[in-house]
Scaffold this active site. Structure first.
Site, short mmCIF file in Angstrom:
data_model
loop_
_atom_site.label_atom_id
_atom_site.label_comp_id
_atom_site.label_asym_id
_atom_site.label_seq_id
_atom_site.Cartn_x
_atom_site.Cartn_y
_atom_site.Cartn_z
N ARG A 81 41.91 38.15 26.08
CA ARG A 81 40.65 38.44 25.38
C ARG A 81 40.93 38.57 23.88
NH1 ARG A 81 37.96 43.61 27.74
NH2 ARG A 81 37.51 42.27 29.52
N ARG A 150 37.72 49.38 21.39
CA ARG A 150 37.66 47.93 21.65
C ARG A 150 36.95 47.18 20.53
NH1 ARG A 150 37.87 46.97 27.27
NH2 ARG A 150 39.35 48.42 28.20
N LYS A 214 39.07 53.53 27.87
CA LYS A 214 38.54 52.61 26.86
C LYS A 214 37.44 53.28 26.04
CE LYS A 214 37.22 49.75 30.22
NZ LYS A 214 36.54 48.75 31.06
N LYS A 216 34.14 52.22 23.26
CA LYS A 216 33.38 51.07 22.75
C LYS A 216 32.36 51.47 21.69
CE LYS A 216 33.90 48.54 27.06
NZ LYS A 216 33.24 47.91 28.21
N CYS A 435 28.42 38.81 35.03
CA CYS A 435 29.82 39.03 34.67
C CYS A 435 30.68 37.94 35.31
CB CYS A 435 30.27 40.41 35.14
SG CYS A 435 30.49 40.48 36.92
N CYS A 441 38.35 38.00 38.58
CA CYS A 441 38.35 39.45 38.46
C CYS A 441 38.84 40.11 39.75
CB CYS A 441 36.95 39.96 38.13
SG CYS A 441 36.95 41.74 37.98
N CYS A 480 30.60 43.97 40.84
CA CYS A 480 30.97 45.32 41.30
C CYS A 480 30.28 46.32 40.39
CB CYS A 480 32.50 45.49 41.29
SG CYS A 480 33.18 45.96 39.69
N CYS A 484 29.95 45.17 33.94
CA CYS A 484 30.36 44.38 32.78
C CYS A 484 29.23 43.54 32.19
CB CYS A 484 31.55 43.49 33.15
SG CYS A 484 32.98 44.46 33.65
FE1 SRM Z 1 34.40 44.81 31.92
C1 SRM Z 1 36.98 45.83 33.79
C2 SRM Z 1 35.32 41.66 32.39
C3 SRM Z 1 32.29 43.93 29.48
C4 SRM Z 1 32.86 47.88 32.19
N1 SRM Z 1 35.94 43.97 32.89
C5 SRM Z 1 36.93 44.60 33.57
C6 SRM Z 1 38.03 43.60 33.98
C7 SRM Z 1 39.06 43.60 32.90
C8 SRM Z 1 38.62 43.82 35.37
C9 SRM Z 1 39.80 44.74 35.52
O1 SRM Z 1 39.95 45.74 34.82
O2 SRM Z 1 40.58 44.45 36.44
C10 SRM Z 1 37.20 42.30 34.00
C11 SRM Z 1 37.96 41.01 33.78
C12 SRM Z 1 37.33 39.92 34.59
C13 SRM Z 1 37.81 38.58 34.25
O3 SRM Z 1 38.29 37.88 35.16
O4 SRM Z 1 37.68 38.16 33.11
C14 SRM Z 1 36.10 42.64 33.01
N2 SRM Z 1 34.00 43.15 31.02
C15 SRM Z 1 34.40 41.92 31.42
C16 SRM Z 1 33.68 40.81 30.67
C17 SRM Z 1 34.53 39.58 30.41
C18 SRM Z 1 32.41 40.45 31.46
C19 SRM Z 1 31.70 39.20 31.03
O5 SRM Z 1 31.40 38.44 31.94
O6 SRM Z 1 31.43 39.01 29.85
C20 SRM Z 1 33.26 41.59 29.42
C21 SRM Z 1 34.30 41.55 28.34
C22 SRM Z 1 33.89 42.38 27.18
C23 SRM Z 1 34.77 42.25 25.99
O7 SRM Z 1 34.73 41.19 25.39
O8 SRM Z 1 35.41 43.22 25.63
C24 SRM Z 1 33.16 43.01 29.99
N3 SRM Z 1 32.91 45.78 30.94
C25 SRM Z 1 32.08 45.18 30.03
C26 SRM Z 1 30.94 46.00 29.80
C27 SRM Z 1 29.77 45.67 28.90
C28 SRM Z 1 29.94 46.22 27.51
O9 SRM Z 1 30.97 46.79 27.17
O10 SRM Z 1 29.01 46.08 26.74
C29 SRM Z 1 31.09 47.13 30.58
C30 SRM Z 1 30.06 48.28 30.74
C31 SRM Z 1 30.04 49.19 29.58
C32 SRM Z 1 31.04 50.28 29.76
O11 SRM Z 1 32.19 50.08 29.43
O12 SRM Z 1 30.66 51.33 30.27
C33 SRM Z 1 32.34 46.98 31.29
N4 SRM Z 1 34.87 46.62 32.82
C34 SRM Z 1 34.06 47.71 32.85
C35 SRM Z 1 34.67 48.70 33.71
C36 SRM Z 1 34.08 50.11 34.02
C37 SRM Z 1 34.54 51.07 33.03
C38 SRM Z 1 34.06 52.47 33.21
O13 SRM Z 1 34.78 53.32 32.77
O14 SRM Z 1 33.02 52.73 33.72
C39 SRM Z 1 35.88 48.14 34.19
C40 SRM Z 1 36.89 48.79 35.14
C41 SRM Z 1 37.83 49.70 34.46
O15 SRM Z 1 37.86 49.84 33.25
O16 SRM Z 1 38.60 50.31 35.20
C42 SRM Z 1 35.96 46.84 33.61
FE1 SF4 Z 2 34.83 42.32 37.49
FE2 SF4 Z 2 33.18 44.20 38.25
FE3 SF4 Z 2 33.44 43.64 35.68
FE4 SF4 Z 2 32.21 41.96 37.22
S1 SF4 Z 2 31.53 44.04 36.82
S2 SF4 Z 2 33.82 41.43 35.74
S3 SF4 Z 2 33.30 42.16 39.13
S4 SF4 Z 2 35.00 44.50 36.95
#
Ligand code: SRM
Ligand code: SF4
Length: 570
Positions: A81, A150, A214, A216, A435, A441, A480, A484
């Site tokens: 990323r 981030r 993390k 944000k 997502c 993922c 899930c 995201c």
């Molecule tokens: Fe996310 C984890 C993809 C935005 C909440 N996210 C992941 C991981 C890295 C999976 C992992 O940890 O094993 C995913 C990688 C999948 C892949 O194959 O690429 C992943 N997140 C994404 C992306 C690529 C989704 C997309 O389709 O665009 C986004 C990349 C953002 C970036 O450029 O930095 C992405 N993730 C978000 C958002 C939206 C936002 O930030 O505006 C959220 C919800 C907001 C938040 O953070 O509360 C988000 N991602 C999570 C979470 C839950 C975190 C939590 O504490 O609640 C995880 C899981 C974790 O961190 O353990 C996670």
């Molecule tokens: Fe993966 Fe869940 Fe984030 Fe979708 S919402 S990219 S399934 S961690």
């Protein structure tokens, strides 16, 4: 001023805390394990650290069972990323990302919900070359994942281009100034020599343990809430007076993630606590981050986000603590108004005669599809474009700052490659986000990016039957409950539960200011379509003038309004 003794939760620190502590500022044994050719993978501890370098190890889940049967190790590959503050990339940087996608990744680019690029499918032996080439294009991947601040987002809105450029500069400054100071990234990936002797304080802000989780930050420019400011740990809302940016309302404690069946986890909206001037923004961000560093939960990672710290300590207490650390008080918040959290498509004229074209990129996936050469078209545009590309928080793309002279040529390419502003799609599809989910993922329980377009084909038929083709209704799907694609802020939201099964949520506000509520649990496509058929037909017949779908389902009693994340599950 409250004089409370603040405390982080008790409990044994999670294993990730140990890993960070023992890592010598995010080095671990990454340098060595990346050279090892016996496995395409890396050990778990190093994978945890890897996130802070913007990457992590995945395996192709489509191949998992077959490889297991053949007693092969999983099809390991890395996701990478980029850190792209404000989502702004220059045309030559676009070309580099495109080339890297072809050379080392799976031939596609993912435009993420936080305005940046992801590459998928990079093999271990190509990681260093990929990062070095990204670095040579003046980009990096530092802190794009991990327990740090981030990528800082900012409004991509092309309508207010003069304010955009100012706000963009602030997002870039925040992102740069809040970077970890360790030289680990430069040593591991860029072959920087390790300096003898250790400076006294390596990480003045983060410390040896970095953050509990993390963190944000996003900056919105009303009336557009395209970055979903209330979903951020720390949100800034630009306040413009007489065409001039005078400062920002400050909102704290948002986040989307939760765990199915665990009521101690929930999505939450950030709350506005005051106003600061632009030059005070860094100070505010740094002090908020240090509060989370000191009082966040380092024992239970699923309760470690800042939203839980704020809810546990209380908003007023956190505000007091912030003002204590700042040594000055925030001003009273200024009035603001949002009217949507989506993108506005097509050509728009901004200041100084410059044009901006917002392109619809379904699921944020830039690729050459059989009948749609999106990636090639954008490559051809990047070759002649003199402005910039802006990645939006809705996974779309703005070809920005196009001169009137260049517009004709760019438009010809747009037409030649059939690049779409989405206007021939339903407004519902244009307002969709999914997502990544499967196959990359590791946390996905169900499909999202690969499935939502197919589901939308069927929903479109219902939309058309009810004369709703031009009604913008935000619809978001995640594989899930991590959220995201910010599902909890979609007027219709789906969260993956199991293959082909989703929980369905309704009732978020169109401007991103209210969370959605669970409506149906664990349903498959047939039920989704029959539910939507009834709801959309009622909406078409019973809605008030200008009433958004999210408001309608609440007024008509389909779901209760969620007034606070803490009662999300009630
Ligand atoms: Fe996310 C984890 C993809 C935005 C909440 N996210 C992941 C991981 C890295 C999976 C992992 O940890 O094993 C995913 C990688 C999948 C892949 O194959 O690429 C992943 N997140 C994404 C992306 C690529 C989704 C997309 O389709 O665009 C986004 C990349 C953002 C970036 O450029 O930095 C992405 N993730 C978000 C958002 C939206 C936002 O930030 O505006 C959220 C919800 C907001 C938040 O953070 O509360 C988000 N991602 C999570 C979470 C839950 C975190 C939590 O504490 O609640 C995880 C899981 C974790 O961190 O353990 C996670
Ligand atoms: Fe993966 Fe869940 Fe984030 Fe979708 S919402 S990219 S399934 S961690």
């Amino acid at each position: 001023m409250v004089n409370k003794i603040l405390k982080a939760p008790d409990g044994k620190p999670s294993d990730v805390e140990r890993i960070k502590k023992e890592s010598n500022y995010l080095r671990g044994t990454l340098k060595e394990v990346m050279l090892d050719r016996i496995s395409a993978g890396i050990p778990d501890d190093d994978n945890r650290l890897m996130k802070h370098h913007g990457s992590y190890l995945q395996d192709d889940r489509d191949l998992r069972n077959e490889r297991q049967k053949q007693k092969l190790e999983p099809a390991y590959q890395f996701m990478l990323r980029v850190r792209l503050p404000g989502g702004v990339a220059q045309p030559d940087q676009w070309l580099v990302m495109d080339e890297l996608a072809q050379k080392y990744a799976n031939g596609t680019l993912k435009l993420t919900t936080r305005e940046t690029f992801q590459l998928h499918g990079i093999l271990k032996w190509n990681m260093k070359k990929t990062i070095q080439e990204i670095h040579a294009s003046m980009l990096d991947t530092i802190a794009a994942c991990g327990d740090v601040n981030r990528n800082v987002m900012c409004a991509a809105n092309p309508y207010q281009s003069e304010i955009h450029s100012e706000v963009y500069e602030w997002s870039k400054k925040l992102s740069d100034d809040l970077l970890p100071r360790t030289r680990a990234y430069h040593e591991i990936w860029l072959d920087e020599e390790k300096v003898a002797g250790t400076p006294e304080v390596v990480e003045p802000m983060y410390g040896t343990l970095y953050l509990p989780r993390k963190f944000k930050i996003g900056i919105a420019v009303p009336p557009s809430n395209d970055i979903d400011v209330f979903s951020q740990d720390l949100g800034f809302i630009a306040v413009v007076e007489d065409g001039r940016l005078i400062g920002f309302n400050v909102a704290i404690g948002g986040g989307m993630g939760m765990t199915h069946g665990d009521k101690a986890t929930y999505p939450q909206l950030a709350k506005v606590i005051g106003f600061c001037r632009p030059d005070q923004m860094y100070d505010v961000a740094e002090k908020v981050i240090t509060i989370q560093r000191d009082y966040g939960n380092r024992s239970v990672r699923k309760n470690a986000r800042f939203k839980y710290t704020v809810d546990r300590l209380g908003l007023e207490t956190v505000k007091d603590e912030l003002e204590n650390r700042l040594g000055w008080n925030l001003d009273e918040a200024k009035p603001y108004h949002f009217d949507n959290n989506g993108d506005r498509y097509g050509w728009v004229k901004g200041i100084k005669g410059k044009w901006h074209f917002t392109l619809f990129v379904e699921g944020g996936r830039v690729a050459d599809f059989d009948d749609y050469k999106l990636m090639t078209g954008l490559r051809e545009i990047a070759k002649i474009h003199k402005g910039e590309f802006r990645l939006t928080a809705n996974q779309n793309l703005i070809i920005a700052n196009v001169s009137s002279q260049k517009k004709k040529k760019i438009n010809e390419l747009i037409e030649q490659f059939g690049l779409t502003d989405g206007k021939h799609h339903s407004a519902l599809r244009r307002s969709s986000m999914a997502c990544v989910a499967l196959p990359t993922c590791g946390l996905a329980m169900a499909e999202a990016e690969r499935y939502l377009p197919k589901l939308l084909d069927k929903i479109d038929a219902i939309v058309d039957e009810n004369g709703l083709r031009n009604e913008e209704i935000t619809i978001r799907m995640t594989g899930c409950p991590n959220g995201c694609a910010r599902h909890a802020l979609g007027e219709i939201g789906f969260i993956g539960k199991a293959p082909g099964k989703y929980n369905m949520y309704l009732g978020a506000a169109f401007d991103g200011s209210r969370l959605s509520k669970m409506y149906r649990e664990n349903i498959g496509e047939e039920e989704i379509l029959s539910e939507l058929s009834v709801l959309l037909s009622r909406y078409a017949k019973e809605r008030h003038e200008n009433e958004n779908f999210g408001d309608f389902v609440i007024r008509s009693g389909v779901v209760k309004a969620v007034t606070d994340g803490m009662n999300f599950h009630d």
